[in-house]
Design a protein around this motif. Sequence first.
Motif, short mmCIF file in Angstrom:
data_model
loop_
_atom_site.label_atom_id
_atom_site.label_comp_id
_atom_site.label_asym_id
_atom_site.label_seq_id
_atom_site.Cartn_x
_atom_site.Cartn_y
_atom_site.Cartn_z
N SER A 62 -14.54 -20.50 21.17
CA SER A 62 -14.61 -19.30 20.34
C SER A 62 -15.87 -18.53 20.73
O SER A 62 -16.81 -19.09 21.27
CB SER A 62 -14.63 -19.65 18.84
N ASP A 63 -15.83 -17.26 20.49
CA ASP A 63 -16.96 -16.39 20.83
C ASP A 63 -16.81 -15.14 19.98
O ASP A 63 -15.87 -15.01 19.20
CB ASP A 63 -16.94 -16.06 22.32
N THR A 64 -17.71 -14.23 20.13
CA THR A 64 -17.59 -12.95 19.46
C THR A 64 -17.63 -11.86 20.53
O THR A 64 -18.14 -12.08 21.63
CB THR A 64 -18.72 -12.72 18.43
N SER A 86 -17.72 -29.24 17.17
CA SER A 86 -18.10 -27.93 17.70
C SER A 86 -19.51 -27.98 18.26
O SER A 86 -20.40 -28.60 17.69
CB SER A 86 -18.03 -26.87 16.60
N PRO A 143 -11.44 -16.10 21.71
CA PRO A 143 -11.16 -15.44 20.43
C PRO A 143 -12.33 -15.63 19.46
O PRO A 143 -13.06 -16.62 19.53
CB PRO A 143 -9.92 -16.17 19.92
N SER A 144 -12.47 -14.68 18.56
CA SER A 144 -13.53 -14.78 17.55
C SER A 144 -13.11 -15.78 16.47
O SER A 144 -11.92 -16.11 16.35
CB SER A 144 -13.78 -13.41 16.91
N PRO A 145 -14.05 -16.25 15.67
CA PRO A 145 -13.68 -17.14 14.57
C PRO A 145 -12.62 -16.54 13.64
O PRO A 145 -11.72 -17.24 13.18
CB PRO A 145 -15.01 -17.38 13.85
N LYS A 155 -20.95 -18.18 22.03
CA LYS A 155 -19.92 -19.06 22.57
C LYS A 155 -20.05 -20.46 21.98
O LYS A 155 -21.13 -21.06 21.99
CB LYS A 155 -20.03 -19.13 24.09
N GLU A 178 -10.31 -14.38 14.49
CA GLU A 178 -9.02 -14.43 15.20
C GLU A 178 -8.44 -15.84 15.18
O GLU A 178 -7.23 -16.02 15.03
CB GLU A 178 -9.20 -13.93 16.63
N TYR A 179 -9.29 -16.86 15.30
CA TYR A 179 -8.80 -18.24 15.17
C TYR A 179 -8.28 -18.51 13.76
O TYR A 179 -7.28 -19.19 13.58
CB TYR A 179 -9.89 -19.25 15.53
#
Length: 83
Positions: free
Chosen positions: A28-30, A8, A41-43, A16, A45-46
């Motif tokens: 991933s992002d918020t 990561s 998607p947010s963490p 991001k 959501e992942y």
Amino acid sequence: MSEYTVHSELRNIGAKTVHTARLHRFISDTPTEHHGTDTGPSPVEYLLGALGACLGASAAAYAHSPKYKVKLSKFDMDFTAET
């Protein structure tokens, strides 16, 4: 035993983060209200997606067994956080 590695890298834009797993890249992002740029998607959501993927993989494993009849094809993963 299986080993899994995800690399990561946090970008300099909001929250991001670009992840690489084997030959696959994903972001991933918020959301913007959490200081992100909403580019992925947010963490959380992942995490929900990962739980859904585990459920789907388990259902698929049972579906290939003559002992079980699996009809599960769609399901939702929900999470509510207190703020």
